[in-house]
Design a protein around this motif. Structure first.
Motif, PDB file in Angstrom:
ATOM      1  N   ASP A  85       0.817  -1.220  -0.208  1.00  0.00           N
ATOM      2  CA  ASP A  85       0.224  -0.124   0.506  1.00  0.00           C
ATOM      3  C   ASP A  85       0.884   1.225   0.010  1.00  0.00           C
ATOM      4  OD1 ASP A  85      -2.226  -1.702  -0.205  1.00  0.00           O
ATOM      5  OD2 ASP A  85      -2.568  -1.222   1.769  1.00  0.00           O
ATOM      6  N   VAL A  86       2.121   1.331   0.919  1.00  0.00           N
ATOM      7  CA  VAL A  86       3.682   2.076   1.175  1.00  0.00           C
ATOM      8  C   VAL A  86       3.827   2.408  -0.116  1.00  0.00           C
ATOM      9  CG1 VAL A  86       4.625   3.676   1.922  1.00  0.00           C
ATOM     10  CG2 VAL A  86       2.989   2.578   3.718  1.00  0.00           C
ATOM     11  N   GLN A  87       3.936   1.872  -0.954  1.00  0.00           N
ATOM     12  CA  GLN A  87       4.298   1.445  -2.205  1.00  0.00           C
ATOM     13  C   GLN A  87       4.316   2.121  -3.328  1.00  0.00           C
ATOM     14  OE1 GLN A  87       5.588  -2.718  -2.245  1.00  0.00           O
ATOM     15  NE2 GLN A  87       7.744  -1.922  -2.871  1.00  0.00           N
ATOM     16  N   ARG A  88       2.330   1.771  -3.269  1.00  0.00           N
ATOM     17  CA  ARG A  88       1.501   2.096  -4.161  1.00  0.00           C
ATOM     18  C   ARG A  88       0.988   3.524  -4.418  1.00  0.00           C
ATOM     19  NH1 ARG A  88      -2.317  -1.212  -2.887  1.00  0.00           N
ATOM     20  NH2 ARG A  88      -1.450  -2.970  -4.644  1.00  0.00           N
ATOM     21  N   GLN A  89       1.324   4.237  -2.741  1.00  0.00           N
ATOM     22  CA  GLN A  89       1.023   5.224  -3.026  1.00  0.00           C
ATOM     23  C   GLN A  89       2.070   6.370  -3.276  1.00  0.00           C
ATOM     24  OE1 GLN A  89      -0.670   6.883   1.275  1.00  0.00           O
ATOM     25  NE2 GLN A  89      -0.692   8.857   0.692  1.00  0.00           N
ATOM     26  N   VAL A  90       2.913   5.911  -2.691  1.00  0.00           N
ATOM     27  CA  VAL A  90       4.369   6.944  -2.967  1.00  0.00           C
ATOM     28  C   VAL A  90       4.621   6.563  -4.694  1.00  0.00           C
ATOM     29  CG1 VAL A  90       6.861   6.533  -2.875  1.00  0.00           C
ATOM     30  CG2 VAL A  90       5.548   5.679  -1.348  1.00  0.00           C
ATOM     31  N   LEU A  91       3.915   5.514  -4.951  1.00  0.00           N
ATOM     32  CA  LEU A  91       4.615   5.135  -6.609  1.00  0.00           C
ATOM     33  C   LEU A  91       4.153   5.763  -7.942  1.00  0.00           C
ATOM     34  CD1 LEU A  91       6.593   1.869  -6.979  1.00  0.00           C
ATOM     35  CD2 LEU A  91       7.409   3.811  -7.332  1.00  0.00           C
ATOM     36  N   THR A  92       2.471   5.575  -7.722  1.00  0.00           N
ATOM     37  CA  THR A  92       1.487   6.355  -7.760  1.00  0.00           C
ATOM     38  C   THR A  92       1.437   8.184  -7.729  1.00  0.00           C
ATOM     39  OG1 THR A  92      -0.149   4.622  -7.465  1.00  0.00           O
ATOM     40  CG2 THR A  92      -0.845   7.197  -8.219  1.00  0.00           C
ATOM     41  N   SER A  97       2.506  12.736 -10.798  1.00  0.00           N
ATOM     42  CA  SER A  97       3.052  14.007 -10.411  1.00  0.00           C
ATOM     43  C   SER A  97       4.756  14.793 -10.961  1.00  0.00           C
ATOM     44  CB  SER A  97       2.771  14.284  -8.988  1.00  0.00           C
ATOM     45  OG  SER A  97       3.970  13.618  -8.514  1.00  0.00           O
ATOM     46  N   VAL A  98       5.057  13.804 -11.379  1.00  0.00           N
ATOM     47  CA  VAL A  98       6.516  14.239 -11.839  1.00  0.00           C
ATOM     48  C   VAL A  98       7.162  14.279 -13.230  1.00  0.00           C
ATOM     49  CG1 VAL A  98       8.974  13.723 -11.482  1.00  0.00           C
ATOM     50  CG2 VAL A  98       7.805  13.604  -9.410  1.00  0.00           C
ATOM     51  N   PRO A  99       6.643  14.390 -13.892  1.00  0.00           N
ATOM     52  CA  PRO A  99       7.086  14.952 -15.862  1.00  0.00           C
ATOM     53  C   PRO A  99       8.257  15.023 -16.414  1.00  0.00           C
ATOM     54  CG  PRO A  99       6.157  17.454 -14.834  1.00  0.00           C
ATOM     55  CD  PRO A  99       6.354  16.640 -13.454  1.00  0.00           C
ATOM     56  N   TYR A 100       8.356  14.436 -17.321  1.00  0.00           N
ATOM     57  CA  TYR A 100       9.230  14.185 -18.158  1.00  0.00           C
ATOM     58  C   TYR A 100      10.554  15.886 -18.443  1.00  0.00           C
ATOM     59  CZ  TYR A 100      11.420  13.530 -22.247  1.00  0.00           C
ATOM     60  OH  TYR A 100      13.215  13.259 -23.413  1.00  0.00           O
ATOM     61  N   ASP A 108      11.564  15.323  -0.851  1.00  0.00           N
ATOM     62  CA  ASP A 108       9.868  15.948  -1.061  1.00  0.00           C
ATOM     63  C   ASP A 108       8.245  14.770  -1.827  1.00  0.00           C
ATOM     64  OD1 ASP A 108      10.601  18.504  -0.864  1.00  0.00           O
ATOM     65  OD2 ASP A 108      11.808  18.522  -2.750  1.00  0.00           O
ATOM     66  N   LEU A 109       9.409  14.217  -3.122  1.00  0.00           N
ATOM     67  CA  LEU A 109       8.163  12.648  -2.828  1.00  0.00           C
ATOM     68  C   LEU A 109       8.135  12.320  -1.404  1.00  0.00           C
ATOM     69  CD1 LEU A 109       6.974  11.233  -4.776  1.00  0.00           C
ATOM     70  CD2 LEU A 109       9.240   9.649  -5.309  1.00  0.00           C
ATOM     71  N   GLY A 110       8.095  12.139  -0.500  1.00  0.00           N
ATOM     72  CA  GLY A 110       7.815  11.246   0.827  1.00  0.00           C
ATOM     73  C   GLY A 110       6.426  12.722   0.934  1.00  0.00           C
ATOM     74  N   ASP A 111       7.016  14.316   1.486  1.00  0.00           N
ATOM     75  CA  ASP A 111       5.552  15.225   1.767  1.00  0.00           C
ATOM     76  C   ASP A 111       4.774  14.630   0.878  1.00  0.00           C
ATOM     77  OD1 ASP A 111       7.617  15.538   3.624  1.00  0.00           O
ATOM     78  OD2 ASP A 111       8.520  17.346   2.599  1.00  0.00           O
ATOM     79  N   ARG A 112       4.847  15.228  -1.086  1.00  0.00           N
ATOM     80  CA  ARG A 112       3.968  14.443  -1.886  1.00  0.00           C
ATOM     81  C   ARG A 112       3.015  13.832  -1.719  1.00  0.00           C
ATOM     82  NH1 ARG A 112       5.852  16.130  -7.547  1.00  0.00           N
ATOM     83  NH2 ARG A 112       6.696  18.356  -6.654  1.00  0.00           N
ATOM     84  N   SER A 113       3.421  12.757  -1.147  1.00  0.00           N
ATOM     85  CA  SER A 113       2.654  11.661  -1.118  1.00  0.00           C
ATOM     86  C   SER A 113       2.011  11.358   0.216  1.00  0.00           C
ATOM     87  CB  SER A 113       4.098  10.211  -1.375  1.00  0.00           C
ATOM     88  OG  SER A 113       4.276  10.049  -0.498  1.00  0.00           O
ATOM     89  N   GLY A 114       1.541  11.856   1.116  1.00  0.00           N
ATOM     90  CA  GLY A 114       1.110  12.440   1.920  1.00  0.00           C
ATOM     91  C   GLY A 114       1.441  10.709   3.126  1.00  0.00           C
ATOM     92  N   THR A 115       2.405  10.108   2.926  1.00  0.00           N
ATOM     93  CA  THR A 115       2.735   8.757   3.156  1.00  0.00           C
ATOM     94  C   THR A 115       3.493   9.596   4.798  1.00  0.00           C
ATOM     95  OG1 THR A 115       4.909   8.055   1.935  1.00  0.00           O
ATOM     96  CG2 THR A 115       3.365   7.460   1.657  1.00  0.00           C
ATOM     97  N   VAL A 135       7.225   3.725 -14.704  1.00  0.00           N
ATOM     98  CA  VAL A 135       7.027   4.528 -13.401  1.00  0.00           C
ATOM     99  C   VAL A 135       9.047   4.635 -13.170  1.00  0.00           C
ATOM    100  CG1 VAL A 135       6.394   4.207 -10.952  1.00  0.00           C
ATOM    101  CG2 VAL A 135       4.939   3.045 -12.837  1.00  0.00           C
ATOM    102  N   PRO A 136       8.299   6.884 -13.274  1.00  0.00           N
ATOM    103  CA  PRO A 136       9.799   7.490 -13.450  1.00  0.00           C
ATOM    104  C   PRO A 136      10.722   6.959 -12.713  1.00  0.00           C
ATOM    105  CG  PRO A 136       8.225   8.915 -13.442  1.00  0.00           C
ATOM    106  CD  PRO A 136       7.150   7.512 -13.451  1.00  0.00           C
ATOM    107  N   CYS A 137      11.192   5.814 -11.858  1.00  0.00           N
ATOM    108  CA  CYS A 137      11.896   6.677 -10.057  1.00  0.00           C
ATOM    109  C   CYS A 137      13.354   7.229 -10.258  1.00  0.00           C
ATOM    110  CB  CYS A 137      11.961   4.972  -9.977  1.00  0.00           C
ATOM    111  SG  CYS A 137      12.520   3.524 -10.532  1.00  0.00           S
TER     112      CYS A 137
END
Length: 180
Positions: A85-92, A97-100, A108-115, A135-137
């Motif tokens: 569930d946490v991976q899915r929330q972060v990766l989604t 939200s992070v374009p090309y 920042d991704l941790g904050d943005r994901s709300g996790t 899914v552009p890690c």
């Protein structure tokens, strides 16, 4: 109807990529097409493998377009079954939200994901991303540099991808036709 798993490959400057897809969507992408990668994916999903080359064809076409510089955003269906569930929330959050051509820090991704998870945990989520590139890690960086990358041959692939996307300036010897 029983769910199944189909594989397809695409040749890129980074080598032959292996895409696995269910009826729901892309479930995994590997930087190398090996029997072990196929077996691990089949075991992880628990689904029977079928020969269905039409199923992964849109994802393979999108990857070709991405490497040709003609695709800036993947719009293929994703099957998140190999994530928690946490991976899915972060990766989604990353996917949506992070374009090309842009990057975001792990924190920042941790904050943005709300996790509410720490930057180090975000790094672990990126390292376990079952669907890299799509899914552009590679667009997630450390606050003080590139950070790590578990795809392909490592951080040089991350640097190459970010240079291709324009997020990093090209060095004089950079060549889009030559992988790191």
């Amino acid at each position: 109807m029983t769910e199944t798993l189909a594989f397809g490959t695409v040749d890129t400057v980074l080598g032959r990529l292996l895409v696995a897809e269910t009826e729901t969507g892309v479930v995994s992408l590997h930087f190398r097409d090996t029997p072990a990668a196929r077996a691990r994916t089949a075991k992880a999903t628990g689904l029977p493998v079928v020969h269905a080359p039409d199923r992964p064809a849109p994802a393979l076409s999108a990857l070709r377009d991405y490497f040709a510089g003609d695709l800036k955003h993947f719009e293929v269906p994703i099957d998140w079954r190999l994530t928690s569930d946490v991976q899915r929330q972060v990766l989604t959050t990353l996917y949506e939200s992070v374009p090309y051509g842009q990057v975001v820090t792990y924190g920042d991704l941790g904050d943005r994901s709300g996790t509410g998870v720490h930057a180090q945990v975000i790094g672990q989520v990126m390292g376990s991303n079952p669907i890299p590139l799509i899914v552009p890690c590679h667009r997630v960086v450390a606050s003080n540099g590139l950070g790590g990358y578990s795809g392909g041959s490592g951080v040089e692939v991350k640097r190459w991808l970010l240079t291709m996307e324009g997020a990093l300036p090209a060095t004089l010897d950079w060549d889009i036709t030559r992988a790191p």
